[in-house]
Design a protein around this motif. Structure first.
Motif, PDB file in Angstrom:
ATOM      1  N   ALA A   1       0.982  -1.327   0.114  1.00 32.73           N
ATOM      2  CA  ALA A   1      -0.238   0.025  -0.043  1.00 32.73           C
ATOM      3  C   ALA A   1       0.763   1.325   0.010  1.00 32.73           C
ATOM      4  CB  ALA A   1      -0.795   0.085   1.329  1.00 32.73           C
ATOM      5  N   ALA A   2       1.907   1.131   0.744  1.00 28.80           N
ATOM      6  CA  ALA A   2       2.940   2.504   0.734  1.00 28.80           C
ATOM      7  C   ALA A   2       3.358   2.656  -0.648  1.00 28.80           C
ATOM      8  CB  ALA A   2       3.953   2.189   1.785  1.00 28.80           C
ATOM      9  N   LEU A   3       3.962   1.561  -1.132  1.00 25.34           N
ATOM     10  CA  LEU A   3       4.318   1.763  -2.528  1.00 25.34           C
ATOM     11  C   LEU A   3       3.263   2.425  -3.652  1.00 25.34           C
ATOM     12  CD1 LEU A   3       6.608  -1.389  -3.046  1.00 25.34           C
ATOM     13  CD2 LEU A   3       7.263   0.808  -3.017  1.00 25.34           C
ATOM     14  N   MET A   4       2.010   1.916  -3.249  1.00 24.02           N
ATOM     15  CA  MET A   4       0.798   2.411  -4.177  1.00 24.02           C
ATOM     16  C   MET A   4       0.565   3.848  -3.897  1.00 24.02           C
ATOM     17  SD  MET A   4      -1.613  -0.667  -4.966  1.00 24.02           S
ATOM     18  CE  MET A   4      -1.941  -1.354  -3.270  1.00 24.02           C
ATOM     19  N   ILE A   5       0.913   4.384  -2.935  1.00 23.27           N
ATOM     20  CA  ILE A   5       0.551   5.644  -2.499  1.00 23.27           C
ATOM     21  C   ILE A   5       1.728   6.715  -2.795  1.00 23.27           C
ATOM     22  CG2 ILE A   5      -1.592   5.258  -1.090  1.00 23.27           C
ATOM     23  CD1 ILE A   5       0.373   6.045   1.378  1.00 23.27           C
TER      24      ILE A   5
ATOM     25  N   ILE B   1       5.103   6.208  -1.875  1.00 27.06           N
ATOM     26  CA  ILE B   1       6.299   5.923  -0.856  1.00 27.06           C
ATOM     27  C   ILE B   1       7.240   4.996  -1.435  1.00 27.06           C
ATOM     28  CG2 ILE B   1       7.079   5.634   1.586  1.00 27.06           C
ATOM     29  CD1 ILE B   1       4.284   6.147   2.608  1.00 27.06           C
ATOM     30  N   ARG B   2       8.384   5.737  -1.838  1.00 23.64           N
ATOM     31  CA  ARG B   2       9.372   4.897  -2.672  1.00 23.64           C
ATOM     32  C   ARG B   2      10.705   4.863  -2.211  1.00 23.64           C
ATOM     33  NH1 ARG B   2       5.496   3.746  -5.299  1.00 23.64           N
ATOM     34  NH2 ARG B   2       5.002   4.374  -7.401  1.00 23.64           N
TER      35      ARG B   2
ATOM     36  N   VAL C   1      11.183   2.178   7.799  1.00 24.76           N
ATOM     37  CA  VAL C   1      10.510   2.757   8.849  1.00 24.76           C
ATOM     38  C   VAL C   1       9.320   2.126   8.857  1.00 24.76           C
ATOM     39  CG1 VAL C   1       9.373   4.636   9.642  1.00 24.76           C
ATOM     40  CG2 VAL C   1      11.510   4.881   9.001  1.00 24.76           C
ATOM     41  N   ILE C   2       8.501   1.692   7.869  1.00 22.07           N
ATOM     42  CA  ILE C   2       7.030   1.179   8.020  1.00 22.07           C
ATOM     43  C   ILE C   2       7.209  -0.145   8.333  1.00 22.07           C
ATOM     44  CG2 ILE C   2       5.202   0.362   6.283  1.00 22.07           C
ATOM     45  CD1 ILE C   2       5.683   3.340   5.019  1.00 22.07           C
TER      46      ILE C   2
ATOM     47  N   THR D   1       9.090  11.159   3.386  1.00 23.35           N
ATOM     48  CA  THR D   1       7.854  11.640   2.648  1.00 23.35           C
ATOM     49  C   THR D   1       6.895  12.287   3.207  1.00 23.35           C
ATOM     50  OG1 THR D   1       8.205   9.473   1.234  1.00 23.35           O
ATOM     51  CG2 THR D   1       6.234  10.482   1.091  1.00 23.35           C
ATOM     52  N   LYS D   2       6.588  13.591   3.093  1.00 17.85           N
ATOM     53  CA  LYS D   2       5.580  14.103   3.696  1.00 17.85           C
ATOM     54  C   LYS D   2       4.276  14.369   3.222  1.00 17.85           C
ATOM     55  CE  LYS D   2       8.575  15.058   6.825  1.00 17.85           C
ATOM     56  NZ  LYS D   2       8.837  14.323   8.010  1.00 17.85           N
TER      57      LYS D   2
END
Length: 120
Positions: free
Chosen positions: A22-26, A28-29, A36-37, A88-89
């Protein structure tokens, strides 16, 4: 005891896979942010799973109540950690936490039930 260890492993692996995806899809790279996630989930997931098991076994609190409280606590704690540590902010750390936890909760609840029926 073996079943409990399998439960912890499945819950953590499923959470990590779903939230990293999900992080990659939104968007976050950055490797650091994905790490961290990963570590945040490694910290919070076992606590939530253990607390949920203890609440189910030793209290009469309805499942919906303790699951809601646990998920809200995880959302807030993870959002604060993300706010402090993620490079990433955008989206905001609170939106990131909401999306990642929403994905892992809803998909994870469905998929884990199927997995547990197959192996336990």
């Amino acid at each position: 005891m073996k079943d409990v260890i399998i439960l912890f492993v499945i819950c953590l692996l499923l959470t990590v896979i779903l939230e990293e995806g999900a992080a990659l899809m939104i968007g976050i790279r950055k490797g650091f942010d994905l790490t961290v996630i990963l570590f945040v989930n490694t910290l919070t997931n076992p606590i939530v799973v253990l607390t949920g098991l203890l609440m189910a076994a030793y209290t009469t609190v309805p499942r919906a109540v303790y699951v809601t409280v646990l998920e809200l606590a995880v959302f807030f704690v993870e959002a604060l950690i993300y706010k402090k540590l993620l490079y990433t902010k955008k989206p905001s750390p609170f939106i990131v936490s909401l999306i990642l936890n929403g994905v892992s909760f809803f998909i994870g609840t469905t998929v884990s039930g199927l997995i547990f029926k197959l192996i336990l």
